[in-house]
Scaffold this active site. Structure first.
Site, PDB file in Angstrom:
ATOM      1  CD  GLU A   1      -2.853   1.477   0.327  1.00 14.72           C
ATOM      2  OE1 GLU A   1      -2.714   2.596  -0.276  1.00 14.72           O
ATOM      3  OE2 GLU A   1      -3.469   0.788   0.420  1.00 14.72           O
TER       4      GLU A   1
ATOM      5  N   GLY B   1      -6.090   1.699   4.900  1.00 18.09           N
ATOM      6  CA  GLY B   1      -7.268   1.754   4.908  1.00 18.09           C
ATOM      7  C   GLY B   1      -8.240   2.198   3.891  1.00 18.09           C
TER       8      GLY B   1
ATOM      9  N   GLY C   1     -23.453  14.897  -9.329  1.00 21.20           N
ATOM     10  CA  GLY C   1     -23.689  14.209  -9.646  1.00 21.20           C
ATOM     11  C   GLY C   1     -24.658  13.540  -8.553  1.00 21.20           C
ATOM     12  N   GLY C   2     -25.849  12.996  -8.788  1.00 26.87           N
ATOM     13  CA  GLY C   2     -27.087  12.469  -8.199  1.00 26.87           C
ATOM     14  C   GLY C   2     -26.930  11.009  -7.329  1.00 26.87           C
ATOM     15  N   GLY C   3     -25.621  11.012  -7.497  1.00 25.20           N
ATOM     16  CA  GLY C   3     -25.619   9.014  -7.129  1.00 25.20           C
ATOM     17  C   GLY C   3     -25.946   9.021  -5.290  1.00 25.20           C
TER      18      GLY C   3
ATOM     19  CB  ALA D   1     -20.166  13.216  -5.890  1.00 24.77           C
TER      20      ALA D   1
ATOM     21  NE  ARG E   1     -14.104   6.100  -5.743  1.00 23.17           N
ATOM     22  CZ  ARG E   1     -13.490   7.647  -5.347  1.00 23.17           C
ATOM     23  NH1 ARG E   1     -13.973   8.332  -4.625  1.00 23.17           N
ATOM     24  NH2 ARG E   1     -12.004   7.385  -4.889  1.00 23.17           N
TER      25      ARG E   1
ATOM     26  CB  ALA F   1     -12.400  -9.555  -0.193  1.00 22.22           C
TER      27      ALA F   1
ATOM     28  CG  HIS G   1     -45.107  -3.967  20.727  1.00 20.22           C
ATOM     29  ND1 HIS G   1     -45.493  -3.393  19.698  1.00 20.22           N
ATOM     30  CD2 HIS G   1     -45.593  -3.400  22.107  1.00 20.22           C
ATOM     31  CE1 HIS G   1     -46.004  -2.793  19.941  1.00 20.22           C
ATOM     32  NE2 HIS G   1     -46.093  -2.321  21.315  1.00 20.22           N
TER      33      HIS G   1
END
Length: 481
Positions: free
Chosen positions: A42, A47, A184-186, A271, A274, A328, A446
């Site tokens: 990495e 993360g 972007g309206g995702g 946005a 990706r 994964a 309940h």
């Protein structure tokens, strides 16, 4: 050997994982649990985006925004309402504290204690079975590409000269924006738009199609209606012609149909999706085929090089963290043990973290119609009829259940409070091929929001009574209620 040259160290291992985001970390831990040697590479923070700049920061922001919204709407529960005083510097500190608290689970020390070797380097293939990380060569029996993705920035005139934020950088703000424009309206764009709207920021959202276009139209319409009632300025089916200006004074020329007009804002959030992070991996050296920035993969995530697999955003998946972790685990089984699970897709819930939330699992109504024509039923039940929802003052939304004529559950969708929690019951039902009559036998406390599940399946059973033979079988197996 020339002066200054030296032999690179070579590490041999069972599995080399490129990328330390949620998928890479889950794959590394699963491989170690199987006794495999693991090297994890990495180049940035362990993360990945989700932990350090992405979804965790967005959820912390949304939590603060919901508190602010509850203060404004407290009169609905008999409490004096007031406008909250929002300190963006303190909000930024809260976000950073949430991220810091989660960091130890993804630290190099934690991974090393599990026997995972971590190399903080950029990885690049040099041949079909060797990767170079810094000055270290890694030769592995199998590789998993888990390099994640980067924000997609549309090719619009002016973008190269105008400052803008992405979902990874917007939480860095320490001062309130005067007017936020979201492209972007995702699910990411819409959730962030609602958060900043509730934090006292005027927000305009622009989408070149319909916002939340991937969601069930029935569910998304409830969310969009709620957001517009809260004050969100939504511009659907609108394209951006050009952008200009500086931070604090940004102007966009937009086009809806044949009409062009200018809109302004102080900050711009992009946005718009990706793209996989695979360009720097040396795919040609590894014999990995890709097209238009996407890896060519088989049904099990294997590339054209039989030693190399891909998961998560690097594989083109747009699923959330829980889906990537699940993939994964499956991929490690395939890569190390040659265990190929069934091709049938697992029942993985999809949640949109707006307020109210949207959650879906299995087939949507449109999917069911395409696949099963008219051989299914749809049953709905509203939150407004649930005691707990009325007590909370959160009665918007409903749950819908899609059932095949043979009796098994094809899918479910929820829009309403804690939809992401409630959808897990339906995910289990689909995974185990349960029927609504099986769910009838659940005993739910309940008052609880989960009572909507009981009410829904009771409604289904009233319309489509359980066949006598099924009840007799249930009696025989001791499954009577």
């Amino acid at each position: 050997m020339k002066r200054g040259q030296f032999l690179a160290e070579t590490i041999r291992t069972d599995l080399c994982i490129i990328g330390g985001g949620p998928g890479g970390l889950a794959a590394a831990k699963e491989a170690r649990a199987r006794g495999a040697g693991v090297v994890l590479i990495e180049e940035n923070a362990l993360g990945g985006i989700a932990l350090n700049w992405g979804s965790l920061a967005a959820h912390a922001t949304a939590a603060a925004a919901k508190r602010a919204h509850q203060m404004r709407t407290a009169r609905d529960l008999g409490i004096g309402a007031e406008e909250p005083r929002i300190n963006f510097a303190r909000l930024n500190a809260h976000i950073n504290a949430v991220i810091a608290a989660a960091a130890p689970e993804a630290s190099a020390e934690h991974l090393s204690a599990d026997g995972i070797m971590v190399l903080h380097e950029t990885g690049r293939f040099v041949d079909r079975r060797t990767l170079k990380a810094g000055e270290t060569l890694v030769r592995a029996r199998r590789f998993i590409i888990a390099t994640g993705s980067r924000p997609f920035v549309p090719d619009i005139p002016g973008f190269d000269a105008v400052p803008f934020h992405t979902p990874e950088t917007i939480s860095d703000l320490t001062r309130r924006p005067g007017h936020l424009v979201v492209l972007g309206g995702g699910e990411t764009g819409l959730a962030l738009a609602q958060s900043y709207l509730r934090l006292g920021v005027p927000v305009t959202l622009i989408d070149n199609l319909d916002p939340l276009g991937d969601c069930d139209v029935e569910l998304r319409s409830i969310v969009l209606r709620r957001l517009m009632a809260e004050g969100l300025d939504v511009m659907p089916n609108t394209g951006v012609v050009s952008v200009r200006g500086n931070e604090g004074d940004i102007a966009l020329t937009v086009k809806t149909g044949a009409e062009e007009r200018d809109i302004g804002g102080t900050h711009l959030l992009v946005a718009t999706g990706r793209r996989p992070n695979i360009a720097a991996l040396g795919l040609d050296k590894a014999g990995i085929r890709a097209s238009a920035g996407q890896l060519a993969l088989n049904a099990f995530g294997r590339t054209s090089n039989r030693r190399i697999f891909a998961i998560g955003a690097a594989a083109g998946d747009t699923y959330s963290v829980h889906a990537v972790r699940h993939r994964a685990h499956r991929t490690v089984s395939h890569a190390l043990d040659g265990m190929f699970a069934a091709r049938r897709k697992p029942a993985i819930p999809h949640v949109v973290y707006t307020d109210p939330e949207i959650a879906q699992v299995g087939l949507t109504e449109a999917d069911a119609r395409q696949r099963h024509k008219t051989r299914f039923t749809v049953t709905r039940f509203p939150f407004a009829a649930i005691d707990r929802a009325r007590a909370l003052g959160e009665i918007e939304g409903h749950v819908k259940l899609i059932v095949h004529e043979a009796g098994h559950i094809l899918g479910a969708g929820i829009v309403g409070p804690q939809a992401g929690e409630l959808i897990t019951l339906f995910a289990l039902a689909i995974a185990r091929r349960l029927t609504p009559y099986d769910l009838q036998r659940l005993v739910i406390p309940h008052p609880a929001l989960a009572e909507i599940v009981s009410a829904l399946v009771e409604t289904y059973a009233e319309i489509y009574p359980e066949p006598i033979w099924r009840r007799r079988m249930a009696n025989l197996l001791g499954l009577v209620r």
